[in-house]
Design an enzyme around this catalytic site. Structure first.
Site: not given
Length: 557
Positions: A281-282
């Site tokens: 996600g990051r």
């Protein structure tokens, strides 16, 4: 290059960090250099400020204001070699499943790989799939930006609201703010992430449902906060459009891999944009998660950003470590965190458009390296994962810089600046850059009691006006903040994080630490909402808080 067999998932044995030769040597070296002042280091080497610099991929780094000498760099580079950094870099770029706790490859680098490249995961070259999604995104963005995509009532889309959380929000928000100069100003962009209803209420306060497009970003389409906000957005849209369920398909698109849930929600899967389990996600702002970014700046600018990412990827992959920007920055972070005991790191962009960049880095750095267990499953025996924070300059100079200059904490700082202003206004940019250089100089060299006395300061006031200096910093300079430059800058920090995680021998790509609180929240929600008094089995504090909230909630309702 094909991925290795499944056995590669297990971590390879490696000498524990504190027993590596370079680590021990650094400990001895630290005792010799720890109290050496930057004034002396510069005094002994008049060309230090020219010599300890590095330029690559359009980024100039001045690292001369660090409490290091040539021996420090030599030992840090030796530590990188002993930590098998080159081997780990090659493993990541070749598609090995280096995220061992989730048995996944780590291939955000594939998201910006050029057409024709080959990165193989489980026997499949993933690059063609990446470009297929990019082409689909571009086609969709062209239709929305041109006005060809119409809402349910035939009105043109003028408002785009991204719903996500964590990496599905922080990256898109940061990129939108950073590249606002290049955005389509006829469109309004907003972002909803917090499950606090205020976030949603403010996002829709002055927009027309008939002109609003929602992007729901959730890989599983089950994320609690995101789907709570998505269903609220669905209800709001239906209410504004007369309750016609068919309207959802014209006002919602999905960034997800769960076609069944997307369809159940009412979104046409033709308007579902995929990404993959090897995208954390990051690390996902340059995947379909960046759909709002592409809508704002257009496909060409988005691809320019990807080009910037790729240029830094290639620099990181191929450059010798002594000339490698992310490696050097990562090693310097290790030096301060593990030997000087610095617990935080400040990032100060002297560019207003990068106002959300420190917040973005907080997730990138702390979710990646906030770990206390090594890849072998043993407890780490050193400090990992500094706390990253910051604000744009010059605002921070009038708030927290006091602590950096005269406080008791050692806080390594990154100053980020651009030679060209995107909005030239009189002398503003010269003044801005003067402050960058002045702050780095003041932190490094400070002001001695003798210098303060020469200014005519009364003796009693002298101690208050002394600046000890010897506070380390990087100064990063680029030509201009463009989409390409942003890609380079983000990738620089991504690979610095990877370098640090490799030295510590931790998994920088899982995030089990975010799970427990979410699981407990799912248990507490029905206890809060229960019509009858629930039987609580938490600790006495949590039980008491739930009962108090239920009582206050009942009174207010």
């Amino acid at each position: 290059m094909a991925a290795r067999t499944k056995s590669a998932v297990k971590a390879k044995a490696i000498t524990p960090l504190t027993k590596r030769k370079a680590w021990k040597a650094l400990g001895i070296h630290y005792k010799k250099i720890a109290k050496v002042h930057l004034r002396k280091l510069f005094g002994d080497d008049p060309k230090r400020g020219e010599r300890l610099t590095l330029e690559a991929a359009g980024i100039f780094l001045d690292y001369s204001k660090h409490r290091i000498n040539d021996q420090t760099i030599k030992l840090l580079l030796q530590l990188a070699d002993e930590s098998r950094l080159r081997e780990r870099i090659d493993a990541m770029f070749s598609g090995e499943k280096i995220n061992i706790t989730e048995k996944r490859a780590v291939l955000h680098v594939a998201l910006r790989a050029p057409k024709g490249s080959s990165i193989v995961v489980d026997g499949e070259n993933v690059v063609p799939g990446v470009h297929a999604v990019l082409d689909k995104m571009a086609s969709f963005c062209d239709r929305v930006r041109s006005g060809a995509w119409k809402g349910h009532t035939g009105k043109r889309i003028r408002n785009i609201i991204n719903i996500g959380i964590g990496g599905s929000d922080l990256g898109p928000v940061m990129a939108y703010e950073a590249l606002k100069q290049y955005s389509e100003r006829a469109l309004t962009f907003r972002f909803v992430s917090n499950v606090d209803g205020t976030d949603f209420a403010e996002a829709v306060r002055d927009v027309d449902p008939a002109e609003t497009l929602w992007i729901v970003s959730s890989k599983t389409f089950t994320t609690l906060e995101t789907m709570t906000n998505a269903h609220t957005a669905r209800d709001w849209t239906l209410k504004g459009l007369g309750g016609d369920e068919k309207s959802i398909a014209k006002h919602f698109v999905a960034v997800s891999t769960n076609a069944a849930e997307v369809t159940k929600f009412g979104i046409d899967t033709a308007n579902m944009f995929e990404f993959w389990d090897w995208v954390g996600g990051r690390y996902s702002m340059d995947s379909a998660i960046g759909l709002s970014t592409m809508l704002a700046i257009g496909p060409d600018n988005f691809r320019a950003m990807l080009s910037g990412f790729h240029q830094m990827d290639e620099h990181f992959r191929t450059a010798p470590f002594q000339q490698n920007l992310p490696v050097l920055m990562g090693l310097l972070s290790i030096w301060y965190g593990d030997f000087f005991g610095a617990q935080t790191s400040g990032v100060f962009p002297y560019e207003q458009y990068l106002k959300r960049f420190p917040a973005y880095l907080q997730q990138l750095t702390m979710e990646s390296n906030g770990k206390h267990v090594t890849l072998d499953g043993t407890h780490v025996n050193c400090q990992t994962g500094a706390i990253y924070w910051g604000e744009p300059g010059t605002n921070g100079q009038h708030s927290f810089y006091q602590l950096i200059h005269q406080g008791t904490e050692l806080i390594p700082c990154d100053f980020i600046a651009f030679a060209q202003a995107l909005n030239p206004v009189g002398r503003h940019h010269d003044m801005l850059l003067a402050n960058v250089f002045a702050q780095a100089e003041a932190l490094a060299f400070g002001k001695t009691p003798e210098q303060v006395k020469k200014e005519g300061t009364p003796d009693w006031l002298v101690p208050h006006r002394v600046f000890e200096g010897n506070r380390p910093s990087n100064t990063i300079i680029m030509d201009k903040l463009t989409p390409e430059a942003l890609g380079k800058l983000v990738a620089l920090y991504e690979h610095s994080v990877f370098t640090q995680g490799t030295i510590w021998h931790i998994d920088s790509f899982d995030q089990w630490g975010v799970e427990l609180g979410k699981v407990l929240a799912q248990r507490i929600i029905p206890e809060i909402e229960s019509a009858t008094e629930p039987k609580l089995a938490h600790d006495s504090s949590t039980n008491s808080l739930i009962r108090r909230y239920r009582k206050l909630r009942k009174i207010s309702s």
